[in-house]
Design an enzyme around this catalytic site. Structure first.
Site, short mmCIF file in Angstrom:
data_model
loop_
_atom_site.label_atom_id
_atom_site.label_comp_id
_atom_site.label_asym_id
_atom_site.label_seq_id
_atom_site.Cartn_x
_atom_site.Cartn_y
_atom_site.Cartn_z
N ASN A 9 3.30 -1.22 -9.12
CA ASN A 9 3.31 -1.89 -7.72
C ASN A 9 2.33 -3.16 -7.97
OD1 ASN A 9 3.07 -3.01 -5.24
ND2 ASN A 9 2.23 -1.00 -4.28
N LYS A 11 1.39 -5.37 -6.22
CA LYS A 11 0.84 -6.08 -5.08
C LYS A 11 0.93 -7.60 -5.37
CE LYS A 11 -1.40 -1.82 -4.35
NZ LYS A 11 -2.65 -0.92 -3.66
N HIS A 94 4.63 1.07 2.44
CA HIS A 94 3.58 1.08 1.89
C HIS A 94 2.35 1.11 2.93
CE1 HIS A 94 -0.02 0.21 -0.57
NE2 HIS A 94 0.58 0.57 -1.44
N GLU A 96 -0.42 -0.15 3.04
CA GLU A 96 -0.78 -1.43 3.25
C GLU A 96 0.05 -2.33 4.17
OE1 GLU A 96 -1.39 -2.72 -0.87
OE2 GLU A 96 -3.12 -1.40 -1.06
N GLU A 166 1.23 8.78 -1.07
CA GLU A 166 0.01 8.07 -1.52
C GLU A 166 -1.01 8.36 -0.32
OE1 GLU A 166 1.21 4.45 -4.29
OE2 GLU A 166 1.27 3.82 -1.75
N GLY A 172 -6.68 2.42 -4.54
CA GLY A 172 -7.31 1.47 -5.02
C GLY A 172 -8.98 1.49 -4.82
N SER A 211 -4.75 5.51 -7.47
CA SER A 211 -5.83 5.46 -8.53
C SER A 211 -5.31 6.31 -9.71
CB SER A 211 -7.34 5.90 -7.92
OG SER A 211 -7.66 5.00 -7.10
#
Ligand code: PGA
Length: 248
Positions: A9, A11, A94, A96, A166, A172, A211
């Protein structure tokens, strides 16, 4: 046997020049990779992915899409547009997108349905925040995120989808869930699906994301219910990404 799937991904990272080098690096090292591999790239680079990856062992996809098929939705991208550029996958829900762009469970379910209607395989992201984990509601949150999609699309739809667990606190942050923590939630997800359809549950690919990197991939991917990874930061470096792919 489920085949493991490792998906990058990217991003909002990359450029034509950087992507060219990254894709070349990944393709050069694919010889000894047994897992399925994909990269989810920013929209403007879909044609670059298509040109560079067609005929290779690496699939590609997008990181988001509209829940609508077409119309007056300025700035949005539809599932059929992604199909036009040869996408196999699209990430939906996701964390985010959920946190920064207000995507509700209902919108995520609509995106999931629209992706499948266009022949794309959605990678449905689910996961709890740190606060939710600490207050002991991880399974409630993940269960709800999954149930909304199942209620809209039916459990059989999961036969044509991937789920990515996730934990938001691991994305991250460098804080990976321990293999045991991740396995517990993966087993919970599979169990929830199994209660509705055992065959769909046993075939369902459930990725871990948050991560994941070369140094922890083997341990995570050796858990019985962890079937791959959704890789952010570590997917931007060909060697690091390939090392994760080889662990799968
Ligand atoms: P990360 O991101 O690997 O950088 O933690 C994973 C993701 O958000 O999909």
């Amino acid at each position: 046997m489920r085949r493991k799937l490792v998906a990058g991904n990217w991003k909002m990272h990359g450029s034509l020049a950087e992507n060219k080098a990254l894709l070349a690096g990944v393709l050069a090292g694919m010889g000894d990779v047994k897992a399925g591999v994909a990269v989810c790239v920013p929209f403007p680079y879909l044609s670059q992915a298509q040109a560079g990856l067609t005929g290779s062992a690496v699939a590609w996809g997008a990181q988001n899409m509209s829940q609508h098929a077409k119309g007056a939705y300025t700035g949005e991208v539809s599932a059929s547009m992604l199909k036009d550029f040869g996408c196999t996958y699209v990430i939906v829900g996701h964390s985010e997108r959920r946190a920064l762009y207000g995507e509700s469970d209902a919108v995520v379910a609509e995106k999931f349905a629209a992706a499948q209607a266009a022949g794309l395989t959605p990678i449905l992201c689910v996961g709890e925040t740190l606060e939710e984990r600490e207050s002991g509601v991880t399974e409630q949150v993940v269960g709800r995120q999954l149930d909304v999609v199942i209620a809209k699309c039916g459990v059989a739809a999961l036969a044509r989808a991937v789920v990515a667990y996730e934990p938001v606190w691991a994305i991250g942050t460098g804080k990976t869930a321990t293999p045991e923590q991740a396995q517990t939630v993966h087993a919970f997800i599979r169990g929830r699906v199994r209660a509705l359809d055992a065959a769909v549950a046993s075939g369902l690919v459930i990725q871990y994301g948050g991560s994941m990197k070369a140094s922890n991939a083997v341990e995570l991917l050796s858990q019985p219910d962890i079937d791959g990874g959704l890789i952010g930061g570590a997917s931007l470096n060909a060697e690091e990404f390939l090392a994760i792919c080889r662990a799968g």
